[in-house]
Motif scaffolding. Structure first.
Motif, short mmCIF file in Angstrom:
data_model
loop_
_atom_site.label_atom_id
_atom_site.label_comp_id
_atom_site.label_asym_id
_atom_site.label_seq_id
_atom_site.Cartn_x
_atom_site.Cartn_y
_atom_site.Cartn_z
N PRO A 40 52.55 44.25 94.34
CA PRO A 40 52.98 43.48 94.36
C PRO A 40 54.69 43.25 95.66
N PHE A 41 53.83 43.78 96.94
CA PHE A 41 55.53 43.90 97.67
C PHE A 41 55.84 42.03 98.21
N TYR A 42 55.39 41.29 97.41
CA TYR A 42 55.42 39.54 97.74
C TYR A 42 55.74 39.64 96.37
N LEU A 96 56.64 48.58 91.44
CA LEU A 96 56.53 49.02 92.56
C LEU A 96 55.47 50.84 92.57
N ALA A 97 56.47 51.01 91.08
CA ALA A 97 55.73 52.67 91.39
C ALA A 97 54.27 52.35 90.73
N SER A 98 55.04 51.86 89.02
CA SER A 98 53.47 51.75 88.57
C SER A 98 52.13 51.54 89.34
N SER A 99 52.44 50.32 90.03
CA SER A 99 51.59 49.34 90.70
C SER A 99 50.19 50.22 91.84
N ALA A 100 51.59 51.17 92.39
CA ALA A 100 50.85 52.01 93.66
C ALA A 100 49.99 53.55 93.07
#
Length: 692
Positions: A40-42, A96-100
Motif C-alpha cells: 500500500p504505497f498509497y 510496508l514491510a509485512s506487505s512487501a
C-alpha cells in the motif's frame, strides 16, 4: 548465396532473442503488478464510520503497544494494517514491510508454479487479483500457493528438484514459509487457511520421505508467527490467549452477524450459492481425475480446496448480499489448481466462476454503495428488512458501476502505485499532512468536549476519539456489536468494574442488524448504571463520568426463574426500575451443523409495552446468556440518558409487560424448544439513589 544462408541461420537466434525480451518484459509487468497489489504505497486515511473506526482503532492499539488478546480483542491482530491499508505514522513501516514480504512470497511462489506451465495462467491469476483482489484474497491465495508449490515439488518429474535444491532455493522457501506466519497475526479468522498450509506440506513431504524438508515446512511458519509477535512488542505468553480469543470471535460470528440477502431476491441468492457449491464440487472432481497427481496428492489438494472454500463460502453467505466476493476467490483457487493439472471440468468451473465474479462485481462498487447510503440512509443493508427498492435503484445504475468495478478498479491499482511512489519519494511529510487533514475532517464532524482523563466511546465511532488525541482507554472488544459470546461480554464488563475503567464515556445507543437495542454489551449496562453518572446529553451523545467508588458487582432482586418454550408469551413482573433478563437458548444438533456450514435461523423477540405497543427485534443466543436489560425498552440515546438520570423512572411508558422468543423459521428443528429464562431487578446502591 552466403548472405541468404546467413539470414536463415540468424532467424532462429533473432526469434530466441525476441522471446527472451518478451519473457523479460512479462516478468517486469508481473513484478510491478505484484507490488501494486500487495504494497500500500498509497494508503487510505482514517475516517468516520463503523468499519473505518475499528481500522483506525487497530492501528492505534498497535501504536500504543496494547496487548492483543488482553487489552485488545478483535478479529485482527497487531499487523492489521497489512490488510486494512489504513495509514498511521506509527505503524506505516510495519505495514510496508509485512506487505512487501507477502508480495515477495507471492512472486516466488508464482515463479515456481509457472515452470513448465502456460504463461496465460499467470496472467489470469494477476488479472483476477488486479480487478477483484483485496488483501484478504491475496493472503488466502498465498496459503493455497504454498500448498500447490509443495505438491508440484513432490509429484511426478519435479521430485528430483528436492534432491538438487541449492541454497537459493532454500532461501526462497524460507521467505515463503516465514511469510505464512503473518496470516494469523494479521487476521485471526485466517487461522484455518494458516493451519491448513502448515499441516499439508509436511504431510506431502513425509509421504515422499523428505524428513528434513517436512520439519522445515512445519517449524518455520510457527516460529515465524512467534517472532513476528515479538517484533510487534507483544508478550509471547499472550499469543495463545490471542489465538483463543480469535476462536471465540470465529465461533460466534455466524449467528451474531449473519443476515439473509436483503437487496437481491432470495431466489437469486439461493441460485448463486448453488452455483458456488457446484463449482467447488466440479473443482474437486477434476482433481480426482488428475493423472499428474498421486492418490495421496489428490486427497491433500482436495482437503486444501475444501478448507479454503469453507472460509470463502462462510464469508459470503454470512452476509447474504456479500456473495460478490466468493467468486473471485474461487476463481483464484481454480487457477492455482490449473498449475497442477489440466482438465476440461476444471476449465469449465473456472470459466463459470470468472463470469459470475464479473456479473456480481457491482455489489462491491464503493460509489454505488455511497449513492445507496445517500438515497436511503446509512445502515440500509444492515436493517434486517428486505429492500427491493434498493435493488431497483442499483439496477438503474448498473452500467457505470460495472465500468468502475471491472475497468477503473484495475486502472486504480496501477494509479495508486504511481501516486504512492511519487508521494513517498517526494516530500517526506506528505503522508503525515494527509493524515492530519483526515483527522481534522473527523474533528469537524462533532464538537468534542474538553475532558481530563481517559475516555471510551459506546458503541462504535472510535475514530472520533482518536482524531481528538484523547487518552483512549478502550474496552477489550472495542466495538460493542462484536462482543457476541459470553467470554467476550465478560471481558468488557470486567473492564468497567476494574481499576482501569475509563474516567469518561461517550454513549450513543446504536446497534446493527435490527438487534434488541440494549443487547450489544448488554452485560455491561448494569456496570454503567452502577459506576457512572450522567453529565450531559447534547442530542447525539450522552456524556458519562465515572463515580469515585467502583462497584465490582451489581445487586439484584430475583423476580422470575422459569423454563419457557419457543413462541410462548411470557408476562413479566411489573416493578419499577431496571429488569435484567438472561435467556439460555441452545441450538439443536441440526442447528449447530447449520451454524457451522451455513447460517442458522435468526431468533426474534417480540415484546408488548405498557401502552399496548408491540415491538419486534432480533436477538443473539450467546449474547442473551449473560443477560441484557429487558425493561424498560431503551431505543434511543435520549431514552438511555433518561434511564441514567432517573434510574429508568422517566421511562415508565417503555416498560415491557410481556415477551416471546421464536426463530424466524424451522421451529424447534434448529433451536431447542425450551429455554431457561431468569428475570431480576437491578437494585440501586443507597448512595446512588440518594444522589439522584
Amino acid at each position: 548465396m552466403a548472405a541468404e544462408k546467413q539470414r536463415v541461420n540468424s532467424a532462429p537466434a533473432t526469434k530466441r532473442a525476441r522471446s527472451r525480451v518478451a519473457r523479460l518484459a512479462g516478468w517486469i509487468v508481473f513484478v510491478v503488478t505484484a507490488l501494486a497489489i500487495f504494497i500500500p504505497f498509497y494508503p487510505r486515511m482514517p475516517k468516520l464510520g463503523l468499519d473505518a473506526s475499528w481500522e483506525y482503532g487497530m492501528n492505534a492499539a498497535a501504536a500504543k503497544h496494547m496487548s492483543f488478546g488482553r487489552q485488545m480483542v478483535f478479529t485482527y491482530g497487531p499487523y492489521a494494517a497489512a490488510m486494512t491499508r489504513v495509514y498511521d505514522p506509527a505503524v506505516d513501516r510495519r505495514m510496508l514491510a509485512s506487505s512487501a514480504f507477502l508480495g515477495l512470497s507471492f512472486v516466488l511462489g508464482a515463479i515456481f508454479l509457472a515452470r513448465n506451465s502456460k504463461s496465460y495462467l499467470l496472467a489470469l491469476l494477476l488479472a483476477l487479483l488486479v480487478v477483484f483482489g483485496g488483501t484478504e484474497l491475496a493472503e488466502l491465495s498465498l496459503a493455497l500457493m504454498l500448498i500447490a508449490c509443495t505438491l508440484k515439488a513432490t509429484e511426478g518429474r519435479a521430485q528430483a528438484w528436492l534432491g538438487s535444491a541449492t541454497w537459493l532455493h532454500w532461501l526462497a522457501a524460507l521467505v515463503m514459509w516465514s511469510t505464512l506466519g503473518l496470516l494469523p497475526v494479521v487476521k485471526g479468522s485466517l487461522l484455518l487457511p494458516y493451519a491448513t498450509a502448515v499441516a499439508i506440506p509436511p504431510l506431502l513431504l513425509l509421504h515422499r520421505r523428505r524428513f528434513v524438508a517436512a520439519v522445515f515446512a512445519a517449524v518455520v511458519p510457527v516460529a515465524s508467527t512467534c517472532v513476528l509477535w515479538k517484533v510487534a512488542d507483544q508478550r509471547l505468553r499472550v499469543l495463545p490467549h490471542y489465538l483463543h480469543c480469535s476462536l471465540w470471535l470465529t465461533s460466534g460470528y455466524t449467528e451474531a452477524l449473519s443476515r439473509p440477502a436483503l437487496i437481491m431476491p432470495q431466489l437469486v441468492s439461493a441460485g448463486l450459492i448453488a452455483l458456488f457449491l457446484a463449482a467447488v464440487a466440479i473443482t474437486c472432481f477434476s482433481t480426482l481425475r488428475a493423472a499428474e497427481l498421486s492418490v495421496f496428492g489428490r486427497a491433500m489438494w482436495i482437503l486444501a480446496c475444501l478448507s479454503c472454500s469453507l472460509v470463502i463460502f462462510k464469508h459470503g453467505v454470512v452476509h447474504g448480499d456479500a456473495l460478490a466476493g466468493i467468486y473471485p476467490s474461487l476463481a483464484v483457487l481454480a487457477v492455482i489448481a490449473a498449475f497442477l493439472h489440466k482438465d476440461k471440468y476444471l476449465a469449465g468451473a473456472l470459466a463459470v466462476t470468472i463470469f459470475l465474479a464479473c456479473v456480481c462485481s457491482i455489489m462491491n462498487d464503493g460509489e454505488l454503495i455511497r449513492e445507496v447510503h445517500e438515497h436511503f440512509g446509512n445502515g440500509v443493508t444492515w436493517s434486517g428488512r428486505a429492500r427491493p427498492d434498493v435493488l431497483a435503484f442499483c439496477i438503474r445504475r448498473a452500467g457505470p458501476a460495472y465500468e468502475r468495478t471491472l475497468v477503473q478498479s484495475a486502472w486504480n491499482t496501477y494509479k495508486g502505485l504511481v501516486a504512492g511512489l511519487r508521494l513517498r519519494l517526494g516530500r517526506s511529510d506528505s503522508l503525515e499532512k494527509r493524515y492530519e487533514q483526515a483527522k481534522e475532517e473527523i474533528r469537524s464532524s462533532y464538537p468534542f468536549p474538553a475532558l481530563q482523563g481517559s475516555v471510551d466511546i459506546y458503541t462504535s465511532e472510535q475514530s472520533l476519539l482518536l482524531a481528538n488525541d484523547v487518552v483512549w482507554d478502550p474496552r477489550p472488544v472495542l466495538q460493542s456489536y462484536s462482543a457476541y459470546t459470553p467470554e467476550l461480554m465478560r471481558m468488557n464488563e470486567r473492564h468497567l468494574r476494574g481499576a482501569e475503567a475509563p474516567d469518561w464515556i461517550l454513549f450513543d445507543e446504536t446497534t446493527i442488524l435490527d438487534r434488541w437495542p440494549s443487547l450489544d454489551d448488554g452485560m455491561s449496562w448494569p456496570a454503567l448504571l452502577d459506576n457512572y453518572s450522567l453529565v450531559s446529553f447534547d442530542g447525539r451523545y450522552a456524556l458519562l463520568r465515572r463515580r469515585e467508588a467502583i462497584r465490582t458487582a451489581s445487586d439484584y432482586e430475583p423476580l422470575m426463574d422459569k423454563t419457557a418454550r419457543l413462541g410462548e408469551v411470557i408476562s413479566l413482573p411489573a416493578p419499577n426500575g431496571v429488569l435484567f433478563a438472561e435467556a439460555d437458548l441452545q441450538p439443536t444438533l441440526a442447528g449447530r451443523l447449520l451454524d457451522l456450514f451455513f447460517r442458522p435461523p435468526q431468533l426474534r423477540i417480540q415484546v408488548t409495552l405498557a401502552d399496548g405497543e408491540q415491538k419486534r427485534y432480533r436477538i443473539v443466543s450467546r449474547m442473551t446468556q449473560t443477560g441484557f436489560v429487558i425493561s424498560p425498552l431503551v431505543e434511543t440515546t435520549e431514552e438511555f440518558a433518561k434511564c441514567m438520570r432517573t434510574a429508568c423512572g422517566a421511562n415508565a411508558d417503555r416498560k415491557v409487560m410481556a415477551m416471546s422468543i421464536a426463530p424466524a423459521y424451522g421451529g424447534s428443528r434448529f433451536w431447542k424448544d425450551s429455554y431457561r429464562l431468569v428475570v431480576r431487578r437491578l437494585i440501586e446502591p443507597p448512595s446512588i439513589a440518594a444522589a439522584q
